[in-house]
Design a protein around this motif. Structure first.
Motif, mmCIF file in Angstrom:
data_model
loop_
_atom_site.group_PDB
_atom_site.id
_atom_site.type_symbol
_atom_site.label_atom_id
_atom_site.label_comp_id
_atom_site.label_asym_id
_atom_site.label_seq_id
_atom_site.Cartn_x
_atom_site.Cartn_y
_atom_site.Cartn_z
ATOM 1 N N ALA A 72 -68.760 -62.584 15.551
ATOM 2 C CA ALA A 72 -68.245 -61.354 14.954
ATOM 3 C C ALA A 72 -68.223 -60.216 15.961
ATOM 4 O O ALA A 72 -67.288 -59.402 15.976
ATOM 5 N N VAL A 73 -69.241 -60.130 16.834
ATOM 6 C CA VAL A 73 -69.224 -59.117 17.891
ATOM 7 C C VAL A 73 -68.068 -59.378 18.851
ATOM 8 O O VAL A 73 -67.417 -58.435 19.339
ATOM 9 N N GLY A 74 -67.774 -60.650 19.118
ATOM 10 C CA GLY A 74 -66.610 -60.978 19.926
ATOM 11 C C GLY A 74 -65.318 -60.492 19.295
ATOM 12 O O GLY A 74 -64.383 -60.080 19.997
ATOM 13 N N LEU A 75 -65.246 -60.544 17.960
ATOM 14 C CA LEU A 75 -64.090 -59.976 17.258
ATOM 15 C C LEU A 75 -63.951 -58.485 17.558
ATOM 16 O O LEU A 75 -62.851 -58.000 17.867
ATOM 17 N N LEU A 76 -65.050 -57.759 17.457
ATOM 18 C CA LEU A 76 -65.003 -56.323 17.727
ATOM 19 C C LEU A 76 -64.571 -56.044 19.170
ATOM 20 O O LEU A 76 -63.808 -55.107 19.431
ATOM 21 N N ILE A 77 -65.056 -56.847 20.109
ATOM 22 C CA ILE A 77 -64.654 -56.661 21.504
ATOM 23 C C ILE A 77 -63.167 -56.912 21.671
ATOM 24 O O ILE A 77 -62.461 -56.164 22.373
ATOM 25 N N ALA A 78 -62.653 -57.961 21.028
ATOM 26 C CA ALA A 78 -61.219 -58.248 21.114
ATOM 27 C C ALA A 78 -60.398 -57.115 20.518
ATOM 28 O O ALA A 78 -59.362 -56.727 21.069
ATOM 29 N N PHE A 79 -60.858 -56.565 19.403
ATOM 30 C CA PHE A 79 -60.121 -55.469 18.773
ATOM 31 C C PHE A 79 -60.179 -54.206 19.631
ATOM 32 O O PHE A 79 -59.208 -53.454 19.709
ATOM 33 N N ALA A 80 -61.342 -53.956 20.258
ATOM 34 C CA ALA A 80 -61.456 -52.785 21.121
ATOM 35 C C ALA A 80 -60.556 -52.910 22.350
ATOM 36 O O ALA A 80 -59.973 -51.925 22.812
ATOM 37 N N ARG A 81 -60.422 -54.110 22.901
ATOM 38 C CA ARG A 81 -59.532 -54.325 24.034
ATOM 39 C C ARG A 81 -58.068 -54.228 23.640
ATOM 40 O O ARG A 81 -57.215 -53.900 24.467
ATOM 41 N N ASP A 82 -57.760 -54.532 22.376
ATOM 42 C CA ASP A 82 -56.373 -54.563 21.921
ATOM 43 C C ASP A 82 -55.814 -53.172 21.646
ATOM 44 O O ASP A 82 -54.606 -53.021 21.437
ATOM 45 N N ASP A 83 -56.660 -52.146 21.648
ATOM 46 C CA ASP A 83 -56.180 -50.787 21.441
ATOM 47 C C ASP A 83 -55.229 -50.402 22.586
ATOM 48 O O ASP A 83 -55.506 -50.697 23.753
ATOM 49 N N PRO A 84 -54.079 -49.759 22.280
ATOM 50 C CA PRO A 84 -53.123 -49.438 23.355
ATOM 51 C C PRO A 84 -53.719 -48.615 24.475
ATOM 52 O O PRO A 84 -53.474 -48.891 25.659
ATOM 53 N N ALA A 85 -54.499 -47.587 24.151
ATOM 54 C CA ALA A 85 -55.105 -46.770 25.199
ATOM 55 C C ALA A 85 -56.099 -47.583 26.021
ATOM 56 O O ALA A 85 -56.185 -47.428 27.252
ATOM 57 N N ALA A 86 -56.857 -48.462 25.371
ATOM 58 C CA ALA A 86 -57.810 -49.297 26.101
ATOM 59 C C ALA A 86 -57.081 -50.300 26.988
ATOM 60 O O ALA A 86 -57.516 -50.571 28.124
ATOM 61 N N ARG A 87 -55.968 -50.866 26.504
ATOM 62 C CA ARG A 87 -55.192 -51.788 27.342
ATOM 63 C C ARG A 87 -54.666 -51.087 28.579
ATOM 64 O O ARG A 87 -54.682 -51.645 29.680
ATOM 65 N N ALA A 88 -54.167 -49.865 28.401
ATOM 66 C CA ALA A 88 -53.661 -49.115 29.554
ATOM 67 C C ALA A 88 -54.776 -48.809 30.541
ATOM 68 O O ALA A 88 -54.597 -48.910 31.765
ATOM 69 N N ALA A 89 -55.954 -48.450 30.032
ATOM 70 C CA ALA A 89 -57.080 -48.150 30.924
ATOM 71 C C ALA A 89 -57.558 -49.400 31.655
ATOM 72 O O ALA A 89 -57.902 -49.345 32.846
ATOM 73 N N LEU A 90 -57.570 -50.543 30.964
ATOM 74 C CA LEU A 90 -57.986 -51.778 31.610
ATOM 75 C C LEU A 90 -56.979 -52.228 32.655
ATOM 76 O O LEU A 90 -57.353 -52.776 33.698
#
Length: 453
Positions: free
Chosen positions: A395-413
């Motif tokens: 479930a924590v892995g789900l949260l990490i995947a969702f946090a990475r999927d945010d457009p601003a987070a994708r651009a920052a990564l």
């Protein structure tokens, strides 16, 4: 034109500019608050909070499991590191599940919702089959895998409910059906009651409370009207009171809230009182790692349900506040992920996982502090128990995947530059062209003039 005494024209002096009032220097506290707020609003804040918070909780939990379980293992004629080795193995498997879940696309998570739900229902029904299911501490909720390994299917029921309900509510929201109360409740509430019924057949009311909290959290995220929310809550509360009244064990646990004597109100409150003793004897910085007294047979379930009490005794108030801060950061990050996304499935799944982890942590810590009845639920990512650790890390892995999927987070990564990507000048391998991760930097001109060196 007037001249000076020397005959030269006077020097024109520059006109003075009006004095500009400089802003007052900021208070150091205000400066620190401003910097913290800027760091808090960065796109990757939720990603780092979830990843770092869950990792720290798990590592600290492994240390405390090793410290709290040694005496129990020796009393059972087992090696002192027996429970730690099992927990470490579960943590390694859970880390693999976390990595897989964090790299899976959202579509695959939605596709796994129904298989996970079907598997959880099958295993929870299999628990009640004589010869397959086994009883632990009076609860018939376990399946033996051979040797000392057991599995508790109800822990996987939490993950199944979160994924399946998130997919169901997201599809209904896309079709604009959540404005009708029957589509909001059916089939979500009947399936949740099916899982609750299978859990209560084994007598595990603590897990049933967590599942009910997940259901209410999902209904709140779906925008359930107040009267409907209050109605479902009233029915659940009535059923809970009936189940408590009809069980002497649950009534005894209810009577131990705030108890300071082992025999309070005619009930055996030994575990609750000695949990308070452990916290009270820890002081500010604790008695030292491994120096707990209560774990020497005085405090039952010291490495599972009451590991927070041993943490308070050995690490003191500083250790317990650190654990609370980590759970608070994890909860905040989950709420932030759910609040900033445009995908309804991500919002419901992130909200469900956050409700699950925070509600279970509050119930466990509240029971140790004597503020809530002892429900028999472990502290997420912290207490001993592989059956609880594996689905929680997924479930924590789900949260990490969702946090990475945010457009601003994708651009920052995507803008992050690797630390070891450039080669030294004069190396054997010539640099044929600019590397992609250096395109954001200012480039030098490719050709120089003949006068340059």
């Amino acid at each position: 034109m007037p001249t000076s005494r020397t005959g030269r024209p006077p020097v024109q002096r520059a006109s003075r500019r009006p004095a500009v009032s400089r802003p007052l220097s900021e208070n150091p506290v205000q400066r620190l608050y401003t910097r913290a707020r800027k760091a808090w609003d960065r796109p990757l804040t939720a990603y780092y909070l979830i990843l770092g918070g869950s990792l720290l909780i798990t590592v600290l939990g492994l240390v405390m499991v090793y410290s709290a379980s040694q005496i129990t293992a020796l009393q059972m004629s087992l090696p002192g590191s027996f429970f730690f080795r099992k927990q470490f193995l579960a943590a390694v498997i859970g880390a693999v599940l976390l990595l897989i879940a964090s790299r899976m696309p959202v579509k695959l998570h939605r596709a796994l919702a129904y298989p996970i739900l079907a598997g959880a229902v099958f295993l929870m029904a299999l628990v009640q089959v004589p010869g397959i299911g086994m009883s632990v501490n009076g609860n018939q909720n376990w399946i033996s895998l051979g040797g000392s390994f057991q599995i508790q299917p109800s822990e996987f029921g939490k993950l199944a409910l979160v994924l399946w309900a998130a997919d169901l509510l997201a599809r209904k929201q896309d079709k604009k059906l959540l404005t009708q109360w029957k589509h909001m409740l059916v089939p979500l509430v009947p399936v949740a009651f099916l899982l609750l019924g299978l859990i209560m057949l084994g007598g595990d009311m603590g897990t049933a409370i967590i599942l009910t909290a997940i259901l209410f959290g999902l209904l709140w995220l779906a925008g359930a009207p107040t009267r409907l929310f209050v109605g479902v809550l009233s029915i659940a509360g009535l059923i809970g009171m009936i189940l408590i009244k009809t069980s002497p064990n649950r009534m005894a646990r209810l009577a131990c809230i705030g108890a300071t004597e082992p025999r309070a109100g005619g009930a055996d409150c030994w575990q609750a009182v000695h949990g308070i003793y452990a916290l009270a004897s820890g002081g500010i910085f604790g008695s030292g790692l491994g120096a707990s007294v209560e774990k020497w047979g005085q405090l039952p379930e010291a490495h599972t349900d009451f590991i927070f009490a041993v943490t308070g005794e050995e690490l003191g108030l500083a250790g317990t506040l650190s654990v609370l801060a980590l759970f608070a950061a994890l909860g905040y990050a989950g709420i932030r992920v759910a609040g900033r996304t445009e995908d309804p499935f991500v919002r419901y799944a992130a909200g469900g996982v956050t409700t699950w982890i925070t509600a279970q942590a509050v119930i466990n810590i509240g029971a140790v502090l004597g503020l809530l009845p002892i429900a028999g639920v472990p502290l997420p990512l912290f207490s001993y128990g592989g059956s609880a650790l594996l689905p929680t890390m997924f479930a924590v892995g789900l949260l990490i995947a969702f946090a990475r999927d945010d457009p601003a987070a994708r651009a920052a990564l995507s803008m992050r530059q690797p630390r070891f990507g450039r080669k030294r000048a004069g190396g054997a391998v010539p640099v044929r062209g600019p590397r992609r991760w250096n395109t954001m930097r200012r480039r030098a001109p490719s050709a120089r003039s003949s006068g340059e060196r």
